[in-house]
Write a protein that holds these residues in place. Structure first.
Motif, mmCIF file in Angstrom:
data_model
loop_
_atom_site.group_PDB
_atom_site.id
_atom_site.type_symbol
_atom_site.label_atom_id
_atom_site.label_comp_id
_atom_site.label_asym_id
_atom_site.label_seq_id
_atom_site.Cartn_x
_atom_site.Cartn_y
_atom_site.Cartn_z
ATOM 1 N N VAL A 38 30.603 -11.382 -10.605
ATOM 2 C CA VAL A 38 29.581 -10.414 -10.189
ATOM 3 C C VAL A 38 28.372 -11.000 -9.462
ATOM 4 N N SER A 39 27.924 -12.206 -9.837
ATOM 5 C CA SER A 39 26.656 -12.679 -9.257
ATOM 6 C C SER A 39 26.820 -12.973 -7.763
ATOM 7 N N ASP A 40 27.935 -13.568 -7.380
ATOM 8 C CA ASP A 40 28.188 -13.849 -5.960
ATOM 9 C C ASP A 40 28.666 -12.592 -5.221
ATOM 10 N N ALA A 41 29.548 -11.817 -5.866
ATOM 11 C CA ALA A 41 30.077 -10.617 -5.200
ATOM 12 C C ALA A 41 28.937 -9.649 -4.874
ATOM 13 N N SER A 42 27.914 -9.600 -5.758
ATOM 14 C CA SER A 42 26.819 -8.646 -5.533
ATOM 15 C C SER A 42 25.974 -9.042 -4.327
ATOM 16 N N GLU A 80 32.995 -11.134 -14.962
ATOM 17 C CA GLU A 80 31.661 -11.628 -15.317
ATOM 18 C C GLU A 80 31.655 -13.166 -15.195
ATOM 19 N N SER A 81 30.455 -13.719 -14.966
ATOM 20 C CA SER A 81 30.331 -15.152 -14.652
ATOM 21 C C SER A 81 30.800 -16.075 -15.775
ATOM 22 N N VAL A 82 30.674 -15.631 -17.043
ATOM 23 C CA VAL A 82 31.046 -16.513 -18.166
ATOM 24 C C VAL A 82 32.504 -16.320 -18.589
ATOM 25 N N VAL A 117 35.362 -21.717 -16.290
ATOM 26 C CA VAL A 117 34.793 -20.359 -16.240
ATOM 27 C C VAL A 117 34.446 -20.009 -14.791
ATOM 28 N N PHE A 118 34.238 -18.708 -14.536
ATOM 29 C CA PHE A 118 34.017 -18.256 -13.154
ATOM 30 C C PHE A 118 32.793 -18.907 -12.515
ATOM 31 N N GLY A 119 31.658 -19.002 -13.273
ATOM 32 C CA GLY A 119 30.444 -19.576 -12.691
ATOM 33 C C GLY A 119 29.633 -18.536 -11.938
ATOM 34 N N ALA A 120 28.645 -18.997 -11.135
ATOM 35 C CA ALA A 120 27.686 -18.047 -10.538
ATOM 36 C C ALA A 120 27.189 -18.526 -9.185
#
Ligand SMILES: Nc1ncnc2c1ncn2[C@@H]1O[C@H](COP(=O)(O)OP(=O)(O)O)[C@@H](O)[C@H]1O
Ligand SMILES: O=C(CO)[C@@H](O)[C@H](O)COP(=O)(O)O
Length: 495
Positions: free
Chosen positions: A172-176, A208-210, A233-236
């Motif tokens: 979500v953090s990058d996609a947003s 989600e990032s985690v 994990v996905f990360g941010a």
């Protein structure tokens, strides 16, 4: 042990972190941005992969016992960029970076096709050249074969995670920050993407990032020396990651980050956004919260440009030593850092850099200081917007490569008129990536617990000299007027 990887614009960093003691070991490989045409800014994803392998080889060679104990891996990465991969999980072309300005026409088309009310309430950010969706619209129009061959798009750090785990996905953090995301509902804005004529199938699953993205595959273990099966994990995005690494995960704390770009950022439980969309509101990586920030495009990049293209200097320390020798306000030499347009506050891809007020008294020392001051004035623009949004700023944590320069920290304290503090860990985005890996694998109960344990600040802080602040205030108003006076000329300029 945790491994945090930050895919920056100027280079890649990898950090080994002991989550119990906070002891960290770093490796870094610098790389360049390719500019094949005016306004284009690209990197080959293979460059990041090679830099990652080089960093991991270095960490393993120097710290074999620690390297073998890695329990989890997290990511941070430069945001907004467009990476396109085929079905074979290879990049189909170079990545188009956040600094890229080619999609100005597509950005205008985006704003014509989508009602402004929908942009404000769904995307909550103004689409801007260099964001993945306008860049992808450019590809669709100008590189039809590449658009056809692109199976999925992703952001830079997602590419490296895919290379390690074999799994395609984003978070979500990058996609947003692509201009194609429904911020409030934390999912792709498929209706809007459809109206833009983009194929929703080309957008990857978003988590989600985690969340756990996968584990190190046998193939990746062979290429990198990492143990097969380590969870990843996905990360941010790097903004969210560095704010975690600076401990700014509660309301009221602000960060002044000077990486290649620059940002004044804060954390919010609510999705507050500037109604004129001059700042960014993106999904945070933790607590289903938001990050709100003003973004300058060429902050550290301005100093890099001065060092490499103009002075041919050996090091950033050389530039700092020169800046130290010039007085505050650089004897009225004012620099506008708009080398690739500007986001906050102007949202103007056509803005360009200016040195204003040159006289025969000026020399290298004034240029060095004026560039640091001009970048800091551009960040003050964001602080002023935050004050207007009723987000008052008291104390600021300085972050990113720019925080390595003491004179630049002094300039920030005096121009902002706020106390500046700096965290003990040098690479805060890597620390944020490690923390996300630790949360995702259950090593920490939540982000607050991790931050309490791992984020500490240097004793030396920078109190503002209020006399210098007053003087800077006058120069800052001139800085603002220089943009206003040139705005129409920028707009009329063809490139
Ligand atoms: N010692 C220093 N003094 C001044 N500026 C520095 C110094 N070291 C790094 N920088 C600035 O920081 C930038 C790199 O910051 P970093 O946070 O590593 O960026 P990125 O994440 O974009 O790769 C450089 O381009 C430079 O402008
Ligand atoms: O555009 C932004 C944030 O909105 C950029 O700052 C990128 O996220 C790249 O970060 P750095 O490489 O400059 O740290």
């Amino acid at each position: 042990m945790l491994l945090g990887i930050d895919v920056g614009t100027s280079g890649l960093k990898a950090m080994l972190l002991n989550p119990e003691t906070g002891m960290s070991i770093l490796a870094y490989r610098e790389y360049d941005v390719t500019m094949p045409k005016t306004g284009f800014a690209e990197q080959s994803p293979d460059l990041w992969w090679k830099a990652l392998i080089a960093c991991l080889n270095e960490l393993r060679a120097k710290n074999t016992a620690i390297f073998e104990k890695i329990d989890a891996i997290g990511f941070s990465g430069q945001m907004h960029g467009l990476v396109m991969v085929g079905k074979n999980k290879e990049a189909v072309t170079n990545a188009i970076l956040w600094l890229d300005q080619r999609s100005e026409r597509q950005t205008r088309a985006f704003q014509e096709k989508i009602p402004s009310e929908e942009i404000a309430t769904v995307i909550q950010n103004r689409p801007f050249p260099g964001f993945a969706v306008p860049s992808f619209m450019w590809i669709q129009e100008n590189e039809k074969d590449i658009y056809r061959d692109c199976y999925k798009i992703m952001q830079p750090k997602d590419y490296l995670r895919m290379k390690l785990t074999g799994a395609i996905g984003t978070e979500v953090s990058d996609a947003s920050a692509t201009a194609g995301f429904d911020i409030k509902n934390r999912k792709w804005a498929f209706d809007l993407l459809d109206k833009l004529g983009l194929d929703p199938e080309k957008f990857p699953d978003c988590r989600e990032s985690v969340d756990l993205a996968g584990v190190i595959t046998a193939e990746a273990a062979k290429a990198t020396g990492l143990r097969k099966g380590i969870p990843v994990v996905f990360g941010a995005g790097d903004q969210q990651a560095q704010s975690i690494g600076n401990g700014a995960v509660c309301e009221g704390l602000f960060i002044s980050n000077i990486g290649t770009g620059g940002q004044i950022a804060t954390y919010s439980e609510k999705d507050i956004y500037d109604k004129k969309l001059r700042t960014h509101t993106f999904c945070h990586a933790v607590n289903k919260a938001y990050t709100i920030y003003g973004a300058a495009l060429c902050s550290g990049m301005s100093i890099k440009w001065l060092k490499n293209n103009v002075f041919d200097a050996e090091s950033y320390d050389e530039i700092s030593a020169l800046a130290q020798q010039a007085p505050p306000c650089s004897e009225e030499l004012i620099y506008l850092p708009y080398l690739a347009g500007e986001r906050t506050p102007h949202m103007d891809p056509k803005a360009r850099g200016i040195f204003f007020g040159l006289t025969m008294r000026h020399d290298k020392r004034h240029f060095a200081r004026a560039v640091m001051e001009g970048v800091t004035f551009s960040l003050r623009d964001s602080l002023e917007l935050f004050e207007k949004m009723n987000l008052p700023v008291e104390r600021i944590i300085a972050s990113g490569g720019g925080a390595n320069s003491k004179i630049w920290l002094r300039i920030q304290a005096d121009i902002f008129g706020k106390e500046i503090v700096v965290s003990d860990v040098r690479e805060q985005a890597c620390l944020g990536a490690c923390i996300l890996a630790g949360i995702g694998t259950g090593m920490f109960g939540d982000v607050q617990e991790a931050v309490r344990k791992l984020v500490t600040f240097k004793k030396e802080t920078y109190e503002p000299d209020m006399k210098a602040h007053e003087r800077y205030g006058l120069t800052y108003r001139q800085f603002q007027k220089i943009y206003d006076a040139n705005k129409e000329l920028f707009a009329a300029n063809g490139h």
